[in-house]
Design an enzyme around this catalytic site. Sequence first.
Site, PDB file in Angstrom:
ATOM      1  N   ASP A   1      -5.274  -7.819  -3.905  1.00 20.98           N
ATOM      2  CA  ASP A   1      -5.559  -7.675  -2.479  1.00 20.98           C
ATOM      3  C   ASP A   1      -6.906  -8.251  -2.063  1.00 20.98           C
ATOM      4  OD1 ASP A   1      -5.531  -6.894   0.153  1.00 20.98           O
ATOM      5  OD2 ASP A   1      -5.290  -4.761  -0.203  1.00 20.98           O
TER       6      ASP A   1
ATOM      7  N   HIS B   1       0.828  -1.214   0.000  1.00 23.14           N
ATOM      8  CA  HIS B   1       0.000   0.000   0.000  1.00 23.14           C
ATOM      9  C   HIS B   1       0.867   1.272   0.000  1.00 23.14           C
ATOM     10  CE1 HIS B   1      -3.584  -2.358   0.354  1.00 23.14           C
ATOM     11  NE2 HIS B   1      -3.224  -2.864   1.507  1.00 23.14           N
TER      12      HIS B   1
HETATM   13 ZN   LIG Z   1      -3.542  -6.852   2.533  1.00 22.28          ZN
END
Ligand SMILES: [Zn+2]
Length: 448
Positions: A322, A271
């Site tokens: 994800d 991220h």
């Molecule tokens: Zn994750």
Amino acid sequence: MTAPPRTSWWCARAWLGEAGIVDGVEVAVRDGVITEVRVGVAARAGIPRLDGLVLPGFANVHSHAFHRALRGRTERAAGTFWSWREAMYDLASRLTPDSYRDLATAVFAEMACAGFSSVGEFHYLHHGPDGTPYKDPNEMSVALLDAAHAAGVRLTLLDACYLEAGPGHPAHGVQRRFSDATPEQWAERVGALGVAAPRARIGAAIHSVRAVAPEAAEVVAAWATAHAAPLHAHVSEQPRENDECLATYASTPTALLARAGVLSPRFTAVHATHLAEADRWLLGDAGVAACICPTTERNLADGLCELGPLVAAGVSVCIGSDCHATIDPFEELRCLEGHERLRSQARATLGPETLLTAGTSAGHAALGWPAAGRIAPGAPCDLVCVETTSTRLAGADGEDLLSAVLASATADDVAMVVVDGALVASGGAHSSIDVPVALDRAIRAAWS
Ligand SMILES: [Zn+2]
């Protein structure tokens, strides 16, 4: 003694990295590895054809396979990442090794059909419902290894250390399924896993600075170094994570991980959304990768990664789907570029070659497969053939074809997928798994 298996694939057009798009490419393969790439050659009888534009296999660097069962089930509720997490915890409380094996098999097969030849499974759902380890404490890990094998995709099982709910707060509720109690017990369990599968390897993960204290992160980092294993961690996905870290440690998550010895070229920050400028330089100077998960960050309202400054600091970028709100490498790459355009108010921030590199070779490197993700001698023969005559791509040609694919293609345009020289998907259908049926069955079973 029988001769080693050999085959070849002929590509009408293929993207060969720096050489760009080349017509008439014959890829010779032995034992799943490319031995020769000949260009400007005509199709020959007996050599299977890949008509369209052939790209290297994509790497899905960040996956939580079970989140696929949440698709469509969390979209009506307002709230934030944290309220979404409650739905995810409900699902996590229900899964068994058998139901997880079925679900992950279907999800990995969906990835294969979309053009992902490799996946990094960030795995933290380790133990039984009340936190008691299964008889084989790696039973859930084995289910994921089985699933990837059945789906025909390469797997880096990123076994995540998850120890507490937050700094000083013990894991509770379903989090007990995630926790090994101590980093030493995490290392002992992972060390017992031992993988001999040809398309699988074990990596390490620190779930987050929320769930793993700095002293424990040091143990995980040392394990990864000792085993020359990839090491991943969620980093600054949410402002609250930063706030809690600053309040507890007077440090950003990135600086905390740096002091714990986590940052190295083996490390991938997942991220990396809410970074300070100093964090970006810490990451860049250490030669780490950042796995951006744009469709998930969009879906969970995480915020926008400052991609341009991150790349300028020297961080290598890759992608992951994800939570699997969608599974489509083209959509991830389009989002990666599109989000940065919206943030920076500038067009063509990365460019098609850099985007494709993020989706292929950079992603594979982050998963510990540095030879993969390119069409070149010595690379695993992972080929993704994109049909270029669809309504979406009709009219695109020449130097602009790659840009058109990245701007407009979807997973539905993936005509054929080859992993380690073998055909895994064709015409959107997996070679051995009825993916929609398997997904439907597994998702219903997971919620029942
Ligand atoms: Zn994750």
